[in-house]
Design a protein around this motif. Structure first.
Motif, PDB file in Angstrom:
ATOM      1  N   LEU A   1       0.832  -1.202   0.000  1.00 11.23           N
ATOM      2  CA  LEU A   1       0.000   0.000   0.000  1.00 11.23           C
ATOM      3  C   LEU A   1       0.870   1.256   0.000  1.00 11.23           C
ATOM      4  CD1 LEU A   1      -2.668  -1.111   2.639  1.00 11.23           C
ATOM      5  CD2 LEU A   1      -2.933  -1.066   0.155  1.00 11.23           C
ATOM      6  N   GLN A   2       1.948   1.246   0.783  1.00 10.44           N
ATOM      7  CA  GLN A   2       2.836   2.402   0.848  1.00 10.44           C
ATOM      8  C   GLN A   2       3.506   2.686  -0.494  1.00 10.44           C
ATOM      9  OE1 GLN A   2       5.702   1.676   3.939  1.00 10.44           O
ATOM     10  NE2 GLN A   2       4.174   1.649   5.590  1.00 10.44           N
ATOM     11  N   VAL A   3       4.058   1.637  -1.090  1.00 11.40           N
ATOM     12  CA  VAL A   3       4.807   1.831  -2.337  1.00 11.40           C
ATOM     13  C   VAL A   3       3.877   2.196  -3.487  1.00 11.40           C
ATOM     14  CG1 VAL A   3       6.384   0.752  -3.977  1.00 11.40           C
ATOM     15  CG2 VAL A   3       6.619   0.290  -1.539  1.00 11.40           C
ATOM     16  N   ALA A   4       2.688   1.595  -3.522  1.00 11.99           N
ATOM     17  CA  ALA A   4       1.726   1.939  -4.573  1.00 11.99           C
ATOM     18  C   ALA A   4       1.327   3.403  -4.509  1.00 11.99           C
ATOM     19  CB  ALA A   4       0.488   1.059  -4.455  1.00 11.99           C
ATOM     20  N   ALA A   5       1.386   3.989  -3.309  1.00 11.83           N
ATOM     21  CA  ALA A   5       1.001   5.401  -3.155  1.00 11.83           C
ATOM     22  C   ALA A   5       2.053   6.349  -3.699  1.00 11.83           C
ATOM     23  CB  ALA A   5       0.748   5.705  -1.679  1.00 11.83           C
TER      24      ALA A   5
ATOM     25  N   ASP B   1       4.754   5.225  -6.065  1.00 11.75           N
ATOM     26  CA  ASP B   1       5.391   4.754  -7.302  1.00 11.75           C
ATOM     27  C   ASP B   1       4.323   4.430  -8.344  1.00 11.75           C
ATOM     28  OD1 ASP B   1       6.661   3.352  -9.347  1.00 11.75           O
ATOM     29  OD2 ASP B   1       8.105   2.420  -7.976  1.00 11.75           O
ATOM     30  N   PRO B   2       4.143   5.317  -9.354  1.00 15.24           N
ATOM     31  CA  PRO B   2       3.086   5.091 -10.354  1.00 15.24           C
ATOM     32  C   PRO B   2       3.254   3.787 -11.118  1.00 15.24           C
ATOM     33  CG  PRO B   2       3.945   7.328 -10.497  1.00 15.24           C
ATOM     34  CD  PRO B   2       4.847   6.579  -9.564  1.00 15.24           C
ATOM     35  N   ARG B   3       4.486   3.393 -11.417  1.00 19.14           N
ATOM     36  CA  ARG B   3       4.705   2.154 -12.177  1.00 19.14           C
ATOM     37  C   ARG B   3       4.250   0.952 -11.372  1.00 19.14           C
ATOM     38  NH1 ARG B   3      10.924   2.575 -12.952  1.00 19.14           N
ATOM     39  NH2 ARG B   3      10.594   3.173 -10.783  1.00 19.14           N
ATOM     40  N   PHE B   4       4.612   0.940 -10.105  1.00 22.24           N
ATOM     41  CA  PHE B   4       4.191  -0.166  -9.264  1.00 22.24           C
ATOM     42  C   PHE B   4       2.677  -0.156  -9.089  1.00 22.24           C
ATOM     43  CE2 PHE B   4       3.113  -1.936  -5.133  1.00 22.24           C
ATOM     44  CZ  PHE B   4       3.665  -3.200  -5.262  1.00 22.24           C
ATOM     45  N   ARG B   5       2.104   1.045  -8.955  1.00 21.85           N
ATOM     46  CA  ARG B   5       0.650   1.150  -8.791  1.00 21.85           C
ATOM     47  C   ARG B   5      -0.071   0.567  -9.995  1.00 21.85           C
ATOM     48  NH1 ARG B   5       0.708   5.923  -7.102  1.00 21.85           N
ATOM     49  NH2 ARG B   5       0.387   7.066  -9.022  1.00 21.85           N
TER      50      ARG B   5
END
Length: 229
Positions: free
Chosen positions: A133-137, A139-143
């Motif tokens: 949840l943290q990284v998706a917030a 990092d657009p590529r990961f999201r």
């Protein structure tokens, strides 16, 4: 999000959470593999302890009991080692084996078993799911990768619900894709609130029972056993 399990389906339709080209250097020796594995395990420990943003490469190297130079032998950045951590854990985290509704006389049992598998996998990986949840917030590529994977599961659940409708086992008045989006999102949010946010302080058995009742009631699959007090 939970769905129905099928041994006949593979996970090929579901995209990975990470770009397979960004997993760092692959070892050619057993010693190199041991070092890389130790770094991945150490990275998970540090990420879960400190959070993604505050994690430092020197702490990962120290946890793995190797030098920062050894880290750079296998990974170029924090992003790469995080991708490797997710690659190792994603099958267990997201439980891709529960992906379709079997042709069975008792689809409710399959829903219950699938929900249990999902909740238990989510609980085992609660801190890593929090990191997702943290990284998706940030990092657009990961999201985008995460959303693509979630969408794939919704589509497969929608097809499974439509199959139940075609066999007269589910309410045909419900749009299958809308039901898949709503019910998959519900289970995902229940798991997040129970195991990440600590909002739902209830045992897994209660989560399974509640989610299964909501799934089956919504689809018109309710049985006398589920209605019993």
């Amino acid at each position: 999000m939970a769905a129905m399990p099928s041994d006949s389906e593979t996970t090929s339709e579901v995209p990975d959470l990470v770009d397979a080209a960004k997993l760092g250097t692959q070892p050619q020796t057993a010693r190199g593999q041991r070092t890389r594995d130790a770094l991945i395990a150490a990275a998970r420990t540090v990420f879960e302890r400190d959070g993604y943003v505050d994690s430092r490469l020197v702490d990962i190297a120290a946890e793995a009991k190797c030098s920062i130079g050894s880290f750079y032998t296998w990974f170029d950045s924090k992003d790469e080692v995080f991708a490797a951590v997710l690659h190792e854990a994603q099958s267990d985290m997201l439980h891709p084996g529960t992906t379709s509704m079997e042709r069975t006389d008792d689809p409710i049992e399959i829903i219950a078993a699938s929900n249990r598998a999902y909740f238990e996998a989510y609980r085992r990986n609660a801190r890593l799911n929090q990191l997702l949840l943290q990284v998706a917030a940030v990092d657009p590529r990961f999201r985008e990768l995460r959303q693509a994977r979630a969408n794939a599961f919704v589509v497969r659940n929608g097809r499974a619900i439509a199959d139940l409708q075609s066999r007269g086992l589910a309410d045909r008045g419900i749009d299958a894709m809308t039901a898949a989006m709503a019910l998959s999102g519900m289970v995902s949010r229940l798991a997040q609130d129970a195991f990440v946010n600590d909002f739902l302080l209830v045992p897994v058995d209660e989560l399974v029972d509640g989610a299964t009742r909501l799934w089956t009631n919504a689809l018109g699959l309710t049985t006398p056993e589920l209605r019993a007090d």
